[in-house]
Design a protein around this motif. Structure first.
Motif, PDB file in Angstrom:
ATOM      1  N   LEU A  68     -52.081   6.296 -25.672  1.00  0.00           N
ATOM      2  CA  LEU A  68     -52.534   7.513 -26.356  1.00  0.00           C
ATOM      3  C   LEU A  68     -53.680   8.181 -25.583  1.00  0.00           C
ATOM      4  O   LEU A  68     -53.713   9.403 -25.450  1.00  0.00           O
ATOM      5  N   ALA A  69     -54.589   7.370 -25.067  1.00  0.00           N
ATOM      6  CA  ALA A  69     -55.739   7.911 -24.335  1.00  0.00           C
ATOM      7  C   ALA A  69     -55.329   8.550 -23.015  1.00  0.00           C
ATOM      8  O   ALA A  69     -55.977   9.497 -22.548  1.00  0.00           O
ATOM      9  N   ALA A  70     -54.254   8.048 -22.420  1.00  0.00           N
ATOM     10  CA  ALA A  70     -53.818   8.557 -21.114  1.00  0.00           C
ATOM     11  C   ALA A  70     -52.848   9.724 -21.236  1.00  0.00           C
ATOM     12  O   ALA A  70     -52.686  10.494 -20.281  1.00  0.00           O
ATOM     13  N   GLY A  71     -52.208   9.879 -22.377  1.00  0.00           N
ATOM     14  CA  GLY A  71     -51.130  10.856 -22.513  1.00  0.00           C
ATOM     15  C   GLY A  71     -51.539  12.180 -23.125  1.00  0.00           C
ATOM     16  O   GLY A  71     -52.672  12.636 -22.980  1.00  0.00           O
ATOM     17  N   GLY A  72     -50.589  12.783 -23.830  1.00  0.00           N
ATOM     18  CA  GLY A  72     -50.799  14.121 -24.364  1.00  0.00           C
ATOM     19  C   GLY A  72     -51.892  14.218 -25.408  1.00  0.00           C
ATOM     20  O   GLY A  72     -52.481  15.286 -25.602  1.00  0.00           O
ATOM     21  N   TYR A  73     -52.177  13.104 -26.104  1.00  0.00           N
ATOM     22  CA  TYR A  73     -53.263  13.100 -27.076  1.00  0.00           C
ATOM     23  C   TYR A  73     -54.616  12.834 -26.432  1.00  0.00           C
ATOM     24  O   TYR A  73     -55.644  12.849 -27.106  1.00  0.00           O
ATOM     25  N   GLY A  74     -54.599  12.573 -25.121  1.00  0.00           N
ATOM     26  CA  GLY A  74     -55.837  12.245 -24.420  1.00  0.00           C
ATOM     27  C   GLY A  74     -55.977  12.978 -23.106  1.00  0.00           C
ATOM     28  O   GLY A  74     -56.044  14.209 -23.072  1.00  0.00           O
ATOM     29  N   MET A  75     -55.975  12.216 -22.007  1.00  0.00           N
ATOM     30  CA  MET A  75     -56.257  12.768 -20.686  1.00  0.00           C
ATOM     31  C   MET A  75     -55.316  13.902 -20.297  1.00  0.00           C
ATOM     32  O   MET A  75     -55.758  14.967 -19.855  1.00  0.00           O
ATOM     33  N   VAL A  76     -54.026  13.700 -20.456  1.00  0.00           N
ATOM     34  CA  VAL A  76     -53.062  14.732 -20.051  1.00  0.00           C
ATOM     35  C   VAL A  76     -53.196  15.968 -20.934  1.00  0.00           C
ATOM     36  O   VAL A  76     -53.069  17.102 -20.456  1.00  0.00           O
ATOM     37  N   GLY A  77     -53.481  15.767 -22.216  1.00  0.00           N
ATOM     38  CA  GLY A  77     -53.729  16.907 -23.085  1.00  0.00           C
ATOM     39  C   GLY A  77     -54.925  17.718 -22.618  1.00  0.00           C
ATOM     40  O   GLY A  77     -54.880  18.959 -22.567  1.00  0.00           O
ATOM     41  N   GLY A  78     -55.996  17.029 -22.259  1.00  0.00           N
ATOM     42  CA  GLY A  78     -57.176  17.720 -21.749  1.00  0.00           C
ATOM     43  C   GLY A  78     -56.910  18.440 -20.449  1.00  0.00           C
ATOM     44  O   GLY A  78     -57.369  19.578 -20.239  1.00  0.00           O
ATOM     45  N   GLN A  79     -56.151  17.806 -19.562  1.00  0.00           N
ATOM     46  CA  GLN A  79     -55.806  18.447 -18.289  1.00  0.00           C
ATOM     47  C   GLN A  79     -54.961  19.695 -18.521  1.00  0.00           C
ATOM     48  O   GLN A  79     -55.121  20.700 -17.819  1.00  0.00           O
ATOM     49  N   THR A  80     -54.068  19.627 -19.496  1.00  0.00           N
ATOM     50  CA  THR A  80     -53.202  20.767 -19.784  1.00  0.00           C
ATOM     51  C   THR A  80     -54.013  21.969 -20.257  1.00  0.00           C
ATOM     52  O   THR A  80     -53.831  23.097 -19.772  1.00  0.00           O
ATOM     53  N   VAL A  81     -54.910  21.728 -21.199  1.00  0.00           N
ATOM     54  CA  VAL A  81     -55.749  22.824 -21.688  1.00  0.00           C
ATOM     55  C   VAL A  81     -56.641  23.351 -20.564  1.00  0.00           C
ATOM     56  O   VAL A  81     -56.868  24.561 -20.444  1.00  0.00           O
ATOM     57  N   ASP A  82     -57.113  22.460 -19.712  1.00  0.00           N
ATOM     58  CA  ASP A  82     -57.926  22.862 -18.564  1.00  0.00           C
ATOM     59  C   ASP A  82     -57.150  23.834 -17.673  1.00  0.00           C
ATOM     60  O   ASP A  82     -57.677  24.864 -17.226  1.00  0.00           O
ATOM     61  N   ILE A  83     -55.882  23.542 -17.436  1.00  0.00           N
ATOM     62  CA  ILE A  83     -55.062  24.377 -16.551  1.00  0.00           C
ATOM     63  C   ILE A  83     -54.718  25.710 -17.207  1.00  0.00           C
ATOM     64  O   ILE A  83     -54.857  26.770 -16.593  1.00  0.00           O
ATOM     65  N   ILE A  84     -54.276  25.669 -18.459  1.00  0.00           N
ATOM     66  CA  ILE A  84     -53.795  26.913 -19.081  1.00  0.00           C
ATOM     67  C   ILE A  84     -54.926  27.870 -19.441  1.00  0.00           C
ATOM     68  O   ILE A  84     -54.686  29.052 -19.692  1.00  0.00           O
ATOM     69  N   THR A  85     -56.173  27.349 -19.451  1.00  0.00           N
ATOM     70  CA  THR A  85     -57.303  28.234 -19.731  1.00  0.00           C
ATOM     71  C   THR A  85     -58.055  28.656 -18.469  1.00  0.00           C
ATOM     72  O   THR A  85     -59.030  29.411 -18.557  1.00  0.00           O
ATOM     73  N   SER A  86     -57.609  28.180 -17.304  1.00  0.00           N
ATOM     74  CA  SER A  86     -58.290  28.549 -16.053  1.00  0.00           C
ATOM     75  C   SER A  86     -58.251  30.063 -15.868  1.00  0.00           C
ATOM     76  O   SER A  86     -57.203  30.697 -16.024  1.00  0.00           O
ATOM     77  N   GLY A  87     -59.409  30.637 -15.566  1.00  0.00           N
ATOM     78  CA  GLY A  87     -59.494  32.075 -15.363  1.00  0.00           C
ATOM     79  C   GLY A  87     -59.564  32.877 -16.646  1.00  0.00           C
ATOM     80  O   GLY A  87     -59.589  34.110 -16.609  1.00  0.00           O
ATOM     81  N   LYS A  88     -59.598  32.178 -17.787  1.00  0.00           N
ATOM     82  CA  LYS A  88     -59.666  32.860 -19.081  1.00  0.00           C
ATOM     83  C   LYS A  88     -60.988  32.531 -19.771  1.00  0.00           C
ATOM     84  O   LYS A  88     -61.589  31.485 -19.522  1.00  0.00           O
ATOM     85  N   ASP A  89     -61.410  33.398 -20.658  1.00  0.00           N
ATOM     86  CA  ASP A  89     -62.611  33.153 -21.447  1.00  0.00           C
ATOM     87  C   ASP A  89     -62.284  32.160 -22.557  1.00  0.00           C
ATOM     88  O   ASP A  89     -61.283  32.311 -23.267  1.00  0.00           O
ATOM     89  N   ILE A  90     -63.141  31.144 -22.694  1.00  0.00           N
ATOM     90  CA  ILE A  90     -62.954  30.164 -23.764  1.00  0.00           C
ATOM     91  C   ILE A  90     -64.277  29.970 -24.488  1.00  0.00           C
ATOM     92  O   ILE A  90     -65.334  30.337 -23.985  1.00  0.00           O
ATOM     93  N   ASN A  91     -64.217  29.371 -25.684  1.00  0.00           N
ATOM     94  CA  ASN A  91     -65.447  29.069 -26.412  1.00  0.00           C
ATOM     95  C   ASN A  91     -65.874  27.627 -26.126  1.00  0.00           C
ATOM     96  O   ASN A  91     -65.153  26.865 -25.479  1.00  0.00           O
TER      97      ASN A  91
END
Length: 286
Positions: free
Chosen positions: A139-162
């Motif tokens: 869970l910590a390594a997958g979509g509920y954890g590390m990979v989930g965080g990496q995904t949000v990191d990528i899809i928000t790159s160059g965008k304004d976030i809170n």
């Protein structure tokens, strides 16, 4: 303990002269290329904190380090951060090509769970605890954890976030694997539910500190000391604590989290390592 990890890791990897040797060579190259070995050391030290010798949790420690190694291989790929150097050496895809690097990461991730499962063979370790660790690490390594965080990191790159999104990225991308390293060592040692929650929370704070300091070093760090390029976050238009909150606020958050982490661990005997680890992660320059 880093030396213990260096000695033990090769024994848990597939022999690199077996077929297909190119794959196994790439796995060895990236996993054994040095580094701080924080996560496996944390597993071992957490077990010791709750009365279990570190030798009894080495399979889990090595398995979690393989997951970390896989994540770095994939992070460095052209489709992700596109970095040429890691720990002062050419990245895996620069040596073995993009496809083999991708597959080496895949192989490390799956092999990691076979390695953690070897803790079932260690006397004195509760089999139910090993099953719990496998579940929590996945869970910590997958979509509920590390990979989930990496995904949000990528899809928000160059965008304004809170700031809430920024904290989500950091607590998942970096914090989850670090926190589960503390939890896993403690669970294998038979820690109580209350102690497991405390050590998990401690790990979450250290993981967040680690990521914020990473953000700071990407701006202020030395490429020679880091062993990898600085400024890659700016190049990839990543949202970081420094970019969103500023340098001084980022340092303030690190200092506050450091105090909170030390308070959490203050009631445990033999907590010197954890206090020193907090200071190291907060003040590191690599």
């Amino acid at each position: 303990m880093a030396q213990v990890v260096e000695q033990e890791l090769p024994h848990y990897l597939p022999p690199k002269d077996e077929f297909p040797s190119k794959l196994y060579e790439a796995m060895h190259y990236s996993t054994l290329s040095g580094g701080k070995r924080l996560r496996p050391i944390i597993v071992m030290k957490a077990a010791e904190l709750f009365g279990t010798p570190y030798e009894k949790v080495i399979p889990t420690a090595c398995g979690i380090e393989m997951i970390h190694a896989y994540s770095l291989i994939h992070d460095d790929l052209p489709v992700m951060d596109n970095d040429d150097f890691r720990r002062g050496k050419p990245t895996c895809h620069k040596v073995y090509g993009d496809a083999v690097a991708l597959l080496a990461g895949d192989a490390l991730l799956t092999h990691a769970f076979a390695t953690i499962a070897k803790n079932l063979q260690i006397s004195g370790i509760n089999p139910a605890a090993v099953v719990d660790v496998i579940e929590k690490v996945s869970l910590a390594a997958g979509g509920y954890g590390m990979v989930g965080g990496q995904t949000v990191d990528i899809i928000t790159s160059g965008k304004d976030i809170n700031s809430d999104t920024l904290f989500y990225i950091s607590t998942h991308k970096t914090g989850c694997l670090m926190s589960v390293s503390f939890w896993s060592g403690a669970r294998l040692a038979g820690a109580s539910k209350k102690d497991l929650e405390t050590i998990k929370c401690f790990g979450e704070k250290l993981g967040l500190i680690f990521q914020i300091v990473d953000d700071i070093l990407d701006i202020k760090g030395s490429e020679a000391v880091l062993g990898k390029p600085v400024g890659s976050d700016m190049k990839n238009k990543k949202n970081t604590f420094v970019n969103l909150l500023g340098f001084n606020k980022s340092v303030e958050i690190v200092n506050n989290l450091s105090l909170e982490a030390k308070q959490l661990i203050s009631n445990y005997n033999n907590n010197d390592f954890f206090i020193q680890l907090t200071d190291f992660i907060s003040k590191r320059d690599y």
